[in-house]
Scaffold this active site. Structure first.
Site, short mmCIF file in Angstrom:
data_model
loop_
_atom_site.label_atom_id
_atom_site.label_comp_id
_atom_site.label_asym_id
_atom_site.label_seq_id
_atom_site.Cartn_x
_atom_site.Cartn_y
_atom_site.Cartn_z
N ASP A 110 0.82 -1.18 0.03
CA ASP A 110 -0.06 -0.19 -0.16
C ASP A 110 0.88 1.37 -0.15
OD1 ASP A 110 -1.91 1.93 0.52
OD2 ASP A 110 -2.79 0.96 2.22
N LYS A 138 -1.52 -1.73 -4.70
CA LYS A 138 -2.13 -0.59 -4.97
C LYS A 138 -1.55 0.56 -5.91
CE LYS A 138 -5.01 -1.46 -0.78
NZ LYS A 138 -5.50 -0.81 0.33
N PHE A 159 -9.88 -0.83 -0.15
CA PHE A 159 -9.55 -1.85 0.61
C PHE A 159 -10.33 -3.23 0.37
CE2 PHE A 159 -9.48 -4.11 4.76
CZ PHE A 159 -8.50 -3.65 5.48
P1 IMP Z 1 2.02 -0.63 3.52
O1 IMP Z 1 3.19 -0.47 4.79
O2 IMP Z 1 1.22 0.75 3.89
O3 IMP Z 1 2.48 -0.73 2.11
O4 IMP Z 1 0.97 -1.39 4.08
C1 IMP Z 1 1.18 -2.95 3.99
C2 IMP Z 1 0.39 -3.81 4.76
O5 IMP Z 1 -0.96 -3.47 5.14
C3 IMP Z 1 0.29 -5.22 4.12
O6 IMP Z 1 1.12 -5.91 4.16
C4 IMP Z 1 -1.24 -5.63 4.74
O7 IMP Z 1 -1.01 -6.40 5.72
C5 IMP Z 1 -1.88 -4.21 5.14
N1 IMP Z 1 -2.79 -3.83 4.06
C6 IMP Z 1 -2.76 -2.85 3.29
N2 IMP Z 1 -3.77 -2.71 2.40
C7 IMP Z 1 -4.66 -3.74 2.88
C8 IMP Z 1 -5.90 -3.74 2.32
O8 IMP Z 1 -6.45 -3.29 1.39
N3 IMP Z 1 -6.58 -5.13 2.98
C9 IMP Z 1 -6.10 -5.63 3.92
N4 IMP Z 1 -4.56 -5.40 4.51
C10 IMP Z 1 -4.03 -4.23 3.91
#
Ligand code: IMP
Ligand code: MG
Length: 181
Positions: A110, A138, A159
């Site tokens: 994300d 994403k 999400f």
């Molecule tokens: P980031 O550090 O913002 O890239 O987030 C990564 C982590 O957040 C992922 O490994 C997921 O565990 C969680 N995450 C991000 N987006 C989603 C989503 O749409 N659904 C469920 N978990 C998410």
């Protein structure tokens, strides 16, 4: 707060983004690519808990080369749908990654903050190489600069749940990926 139940997803109340068949097909392609790139390297695959458990297990079943498997557990979400931005280490890896080819297996990228955290942490142990694979990424959501070497699917900035991905720890056991509208 809405209560989301497994049954509602099975009965089509929420749009299915990726079917089990589509996921498995893409995993076969990714595994073939990884097997080519790592055929004589015995990589260490590090699954990022909890979300990546299902993807990692399906991926390694298709990966027809020698490899090792370990896990790391981090958390950034505070239970709901938005990331706190603060990464916490919940369980460290047990294997020695120094001088090894490391492939980190993520469920979804994300903001990229988790990837950045893992990159810094693992690089400090001096691996021979470090690459990242994620089932999902994403669009237009990155907050930092990072690179994903193998990607299953680009998705919109929504999400999603299922296939390992949770909402407040539930819905991970859905075999498909759904959009939570
Ligand atoms: P980031 O550090 O913002 O890239 O987030 C990564 C982590 O957040 C992922 O490994 C997921 O565990 C969680 N995450 C991000 N987006 C989603 C989503 O749409 N659904 C469920 N978990 C998410
Ligand atoms: Mg994750």
């Amino acid at each position: 707060m809405t209560e989301y139940r497994l049954k509602d997803f099975e009965y089509g109340q929420y749009p299915q983004l990726l079917s089990p068949e589509k996921i498995q097909q893409r995993i076969k392609e990714l595994a073939a690519e990884i097997a080519r790139d790592y055929h004589d390297k015995c990589p260490v695959l590090i699954g990022v808990l909890n979300g990546a458990f299902m993807f990692l297990s399906d991926l390694v079943k298709e990966l027809k080369i020698d490899c090792e498997i370990d896990f790391i557990k981090i958390s950034s979400y505070s239970g709901e749908r938005t990331s706190s931005g603060q990464i916490k280490l919940k369980k460290d890896i047990d294997c020695h990654v120094e001088d090894r080819h490391v492939l980190v297996v993520e469920d979804i990228v994300d903001s990229g903050l988790s990837i950045k955290y893992l990159e810094d942490k693992i690089n400090a142990c001096q691996p021979k190489s470090l690459k990242f694979i994620s089932l999902l990424r994403k669009r237009n959501s990155a907050k930092v600069d990072f690179n994903i070497d193998y990607l299953g699917f680009w998705i919109e900035n929504e999400f999603v749940v299922g296939y390992g991905l949770d909402l407040a720890q539930k819905l991970r056991n859905l075999p498909a990926v759904y959009i939570l509208k």
